[in-house]
Write an enzyme that holds these catalytic residues in place. Structure first.
Site, PDB file in Angstrom:
ATOM      1  N   GLY A  71      61.330  25.564  57.740  1.00 46.35           N
ATOM      2  CA  GLY A  71      62.283  26.534  57.202  1.00 46.35           C
ATOM      3  C   GLY A  71      61.666  27.916  57.040  1.00 46.35           C
ATOM      4  O   GLY A  71      62.315  28.937  57.323  1.00 46.35           O
ATOM      5  N   SER A  72      60.434  27.968  56.596  1.00 44.99           N
ATOM      6  CA  SER A  72      59.797  29.272  56.361  1.00 44.99           C
ATOM      7  C   SER A  72      59.708  30.077  57.652  1.00 44.99           C
ATOM      8  O   SER A  72      60.069  31.256  57.682  1.00 44.99           O
ATOM      9  CB  SER A  72      58.390  29.080  55.781  1.00 44.99           C
ATOM     10  OG  SER A  72      58.451  28.395  54.550  1.00 44.99           O
ATOM     11  N   ASN A 152      67.751  26.620  46.211  1.00 45.71           N
ATOM     12  CA  ASN A 152      66.837  25.482  46.067  1.00 45.71           C
ATOM     13  C   ASN A 152      66.482  25.168  44.621  1.00 45.71           C
ATOM     14  O   ASN A 152      66.054  24.065  44.318  1.00 45.71           O
ATOM     15  CB  ASN A 152      65.562  25.719  46.878  1.00 45.71           C
ATOM     16  CG  ASN A 152      64.962  27.087  46.657  1.00 45.71           C
ATOM     17  OD1 ASN A 152      65.637  28.092  46.820  1.00 45.71           O
ATOM     18  ND2 ASN A 152      63.707  27.137  46.263  1.00 45.71           N
ATOM     19  N   GLN A 180      68.671  23.897  52.132  1.00 45.99           N
ATOM     20  CA  GLN A 180      69.128  22.958  51.096  1.00 45.99           C
ATOM     21  C   GLN A 180      70.545  22.449  51.360  1.00 45.99           C
ATOM     22  O   GLN A 180      71.063  21.640  50.589  1.00 45.99           O
ATOM     23  CB  GLN A 180      69.090  23.626  49.713  1.00 45.99           C
ATOM     24  CG  GLN A 180      67.693  23.957  49.223  1.00 45.99           C
ATOM     25  CD  GLN A 180      66.913  22.738  48.748  1.00 45.99           C
ATOM     26  OE1 GLN A 180      67.481  21.700  48.402  1.00 45.99           O
ATOM     27  NE2 GLN A 180      65.592  22.845  48.730  1.00 45.99           N
ATOM     28  N   SER A 200      65.183  22.889  57.718  1.00 44.70           N
ATOM     29  CA  SER A 200      63.891  22.215  57.611  1.00 44.70           C
ATOM     30  C   SER A 200      64.115  20.708  57.485  1.00 44.70           C
ATOM     31  O   SER A 200      64.870  20.256  56.630  1.00 44.70           O
ATOM     32  CB  SER A 200      63.154  22.745  56.383  1.00 44.70           C
ATOM     33  OG  SER A 200      61.968  22.018  56.207  1.00 44.70           O
ATOM     34  N   HIS A 202      62.269  18.207  56.428  1.00 38.88           N
ATOM     35  CA  HIS A 202      61.787  17.384  55.312  1.00 38.88           C
ATOM     36  C   HIS A 202      62.679  17.458  54.083  1.00 38.88           C
ATOM     37  O   HIS A 202      62.440  16.780  53.090  1.00 38.88           O
ATOM     38  CB  HIS A 202      60.331  17.725  54.965  1.00 38.88           C
ATOM     39  CG  HIS A 202      60.083  19.016  54.252  1.00 38.88           C
ATOM     40  ND1 HIS A 202      59.925  19.084  52.887  1.00 38.88           N
ATOM     41  CD2 HIS A 202      59.946  20.278  54.706  1.00 38.88           C
ATOM     42  CE1 HIS A 202      59.685  20.347  52.543  1.00 38.88           C
ATOM     43  NE2 HIS A 202      59.695  21.096  53.622  1.00 38.88           N
ATOM     44  N   THR A 238      52.989  24.207  72.216  1.00 37.57           N
ATOM     45  CA  THR A 238      53.497  22.938  72.731  1.00 37.57           C
ATOM     46  C   THR A 238      54.398  22.287  71.700  1.00 37.57           C
ATOM     47  O   THR A 238      54.037  22.186  70.529  1.00 37.57           O
ATOM     48  CB  THR A 238      52.316  22.009  73.103  1.00 37.57           C
ATOM     49  OG1 THR A 238      51.484  22.722  74.019  1.00 37.57           O
ATOM     50  CG2 THR A 238      52.804  20.713  73.723  1.00 37.57           C
ATOM     51  N   CYS A 325      57.003  25.932  45.484  1.00 38.98           N
ATOM     52  CA  CYS A 325      56.136  26.972  46.029  1.00 38.98           C
ATOM     53  C   CYS A 325      55.620  27.872  44.920  1.00 38.98           C
ATOM     54  O   CYS A 325      54.635  28.564  45.093  1.00 38.98           O
ATOM     55  CB  CYS A 325      56.892  27.805  47.051  1.00 38.98           C
ATOM     56  SG  CYS A 325      57.885  26.796  48.128  1.00 38.98           S
TER      57      CYS A 325
HETATM   58  C1  LIG Z   1      62.012  24.218  51.382  1.00 37.71           C
HETATM   59  C2  LIG Z   1      62.733  25.487  51.642  1.00 37.71           C
HETATM   60  C3  LIG Z   1      62.272  26.420  52.588  1.00 37.71           C
HETATM   61  C4  LIG Z   1      60.971  26.246  53.301  1.00 37.71           C
HETATM   62  O1  LIG Z   1      61.012  25.247  54.279  1.00 37.71           O
HETATM   63  P1  LIG Z   1      59.623  24.689  54.857  1.00 37.71           P
HETATM   64  O2  LIG Z   1      60.052  23.789  55.963  1.00 37.71           O
HETATM   65  O3  LIG Z   1      58.974  23.954  53.737  1.00 37.71           O
HETATM   66  O4  LIG Z   1      58.854  25.865  55.336  1.00 37.71           O
HETATM   67  C5  LIG Z   1      63.012  27.557  52.803  1.00 37.71           C
HETATM   68  N1  LIG Z   1      64.161  27.772  52.141  1.00 37.71           N
HETATM   69  C6  LIG Z   1      64.643  26.909  51.237  1.00 37.71           C
HETATM   70  C7  LIG Z   1      65.930  27.204  50.560  1.00 37.71           C
HETATM   71  C8  LIG Z   1      63.938  25.743  50.939  1.00 37.71           C
HETATM   72  O5  LIG Z   1      64.422  24.902  50.032  1.00 37.71           O
END
Ligand SMILES: *Cc1c(COP(=O)(O)O)cnc(C)c1O
Length: 396
Positions: A71-72, A152, A180, A200, A202, A238, A325
Site C-alpha cells: 500500500g505504501s 485505518n 482498509q 495492500s 496483508h 522481477t 506505524c
Molecule cells: C496498512 C496501510 C497502508 C500501508 O500498506 P503497506 O502494504 O503496509 O505498505 C497504507 N494505507 C492504509 C490506509 C493502511 O491501512
C-alpha cells in the site's frame, strides 16, 4: 483466552492464500520476463492474477493493474505521478485530508518541499469529509485529489463515489487509498469514479509486501522504482509471483465472502461499541454507523493508551492505540487530533479491529477485561484523581 483484535494493522493469512502461495513457489518459479517455457508459465500465472484482480475491482482492463510492494508504494507512486503530470501543465495544487495514512502524508510533505501547494481538508468530528468540501477546494491549478476510502485508525468510510463524481466533473485526477476498504466493503473503481487506487494484500488475509496500484487507462505514471521494463515499464523489479498469485486468491475469497463476513462481524462490533460505551467518560471515535465492519476506536479519559495496551496484552488481548506505524512514538495520533480531540484525550485511545476469524466469546472476553483494566489504570492515575476531585474538568 487469546484474542487477536488488531486486524487493521495486519491480518493472518487465510489457508487459501497460504496454499496458493506455496503452490506458486513450487510450480511457477520462473522469471516472467524469460522467453522459455518455465518463464512463460510464470507469465501466465502473473497475467491470470492481474485479470482476476482487475475483474474484482471493476476495472475496465487488466493492464490498469500495476503490482507494487504494498500500500505504501502504491500511495507514493499514485501521488507522485499525478504531481509530476500536473507540474508539466503548471498545476501544483494538491487536495487531501488531515487524517490520511503517513504513506500519503509524508509523500505530500516531500512534494511541498518541491514547491507544490498541499491543502489538507479538515475532517469533521465524526471522521468524515464531504464532497462539498472537495468541490469548494478544487481550483484551476489542482493536480490531484487524494482521499482515503476508509480510515485505518477509526474505520470511517468516506463518500468516495460522490467525491469521485465531483473530481470527474471538474476534470481533476482522483486517487484513493483503499487499503482498509478492499475485501471489507464493496469497492468498484468504475462505479466509484476512481482514477487511481491503492491496495495492500496483508489487510485482507493475503501476504505482506505485495499490493496494487490501479491506474485508469490514460493516467500517466511516473516510476518510483527504476530498472527493467516490468509492469509496462512503470515499476521495475522481477515480479513476486507467489505473493501476487496469493493476493489474487485472498482478494477473491474475501470479496466472495464479503456479505457473509459482514453479517458476522457487524453484530460483534455493535456489541463492542455498546459494551465499551458503558465505561464512564469514554467516547467512540468516528461516526456511529458509517464505518468498515470491524474497526472500533475509543478514548478513555484519564489513562494512557500505551499502558492500556500492555495490560491488555498480558490478559491475552492484542489491540492497538492507533496506527501500527506510529506506535512506539508517544505523539498522539494525527487522526484523533484531526477530529478535534485534545491531546490529553487522544493519548488514551484504543483501537480494536476484528474480522471474520474472531468469535463472540472473544468479544465477551474483551468486554470483561477492558473495563477492569481501565478501572485499574484510572485508580493509579494522577490525572484521573484530578478529574474526580474537580481540579480538572472532564472533557468527555
Ligand atoms: C496498512 C496501510 C497502508 C500501508 O500498506 P503497506 O502494504 O503496509 O505498505 C497504507 N494505507 C492504509 C490506509 C493502511 O491501512
Amino acid at each position: 483466552m487469546f484474542v487477536y483484535a488488531d486486524n487493521a494493522a495486519t491480518t493472518k493469512m487465510s489457508r487459501t492464500a497460504a496454499e496458493a502461495m506455496t503452490r506458486a513457489m513450487e510450480d511457477v518459479w520462473g522469471n516472467p520476463s524469460s522467453l522459455h517455457t518455465t518463464g512463460q508459465e510464470a507469465k501466465v500465472a502473473l497475467e491470470e492474477a492481474r485479470a482476476k484482480i482487475a475483474a474484482l475491482l471493476g476495472a475496465e482492463q487488466p493492464k490498469e493493474i500495476y503490482f507494487t510492494s504494498g500500500g505504501s508504494e502504491a500511495d507514493n507512486q499514485a501521488i507522485i505521478s499525478a504531481a509530476m503530470y500536473g507540474a508539466k501543465k503548471n498545476k501544483r495544487h494538491i487536495i487531501s485530508t488531515k487524517f490520511e495514512h503517513h504513506a500519503a502524508l509524508h509523500t505530500l510533505d516531500k512534494l511541498k518541499k518541491q514547491g507544490f501547494e498541499i491543502e489538507l481538508l479538515d475532517v469533521h468530528e465524526n471522521g468524515l469529509v464531504t464532497a462539498e468540501q472537495v468541490a469548494a477546494a478544487i481550483r484551476e491549478d489542482t493536480a490531484l485529489v487524494t482521499i482515503m476510502y476508509a480510515n485505518n485508525e477509526i474505520g470511517t468510510v468516506q463518500p468516495i463515489r460522490e467525491i469521485g463524481a465531483v473530481c470527474r466533473e471538474k476534470k481533476v485526477p482522483f486517487h484513493t487509498d483503499a487499503v482498509q476498504a478492499v475485501g471489507h466493503i464493496p469497492v468498484n473503481v468504475m462505479l466509484d469514479n476512481i482514477d487511481m487506487l491503492s491496495i495492500s494484500a496483508h489487510k485482507f488475509h493475503g501476504p505482506k509486501g505485495i499490493g496494487v496500484l490501479y491506474a485508469k487507462r490514460g493516467m500517466i505514471l511516473t516510476n518510483v522504482i527504476e530498472g527493467g521494463a516490468q509492469e509496462r515499464g512503470k515499476r521495475a523489479g522481477t515480479e513476486n509471483i507467489p505473493a501476487i498469485v496469493s493476493m489474487a486468491a485472498a482478494m477473491e475469497e474475501s470479496i466472495k465472502n464479503l456479505d457473509e463476513n459482514t453479517a458476522k462481524i457487524v453484530p460483534m462490533r455493535e456489541k463492542l461499541i455498546e459494551g465499551l460505551s458503558k465505561i464512564p467518560h469514554s467516547k467512540l471515535n468516528g461516526d456511529r454507523t458509517n464505518r468498515v465492519p470491524g474497526t472500533v476506536n475509543f478514548c478513555f479519559e484519564g489513562i494512557e493508551g500505551e499502558s492500556l495496551l500492555l495490560l491488555l496484552d498480558e490478559n491475552g488481548i492484542e489491540a492497538s492505540s492507533g496506527s501500527a506505524c506510529t506506535s512506539g512514538s508517544l505523539d498522539p495520533s494525527h487522526v484523533l487530533l484531526s477530529l478535534g480531540l485534545p491531546h490529553e484525550v487522544a493519548h488514551g485511545s484504543l483501537r480494536l479491529s476484528i474480522g471474520e476469524y474472531n468469535t463472540e466469546e472473544e468479544v465477551d472476553h474483551i468486554l470483561k477485561v477492558v473495563p477492569e483494566v481501565v478501572d485499574y489504570l484510572r485508580n493509579m492515575s494522577p490525572v484521573w484523581e484530578d478529574l474526580c476531585t474537580g481540579k480538572r474538568e472532564h472533557i468527555i
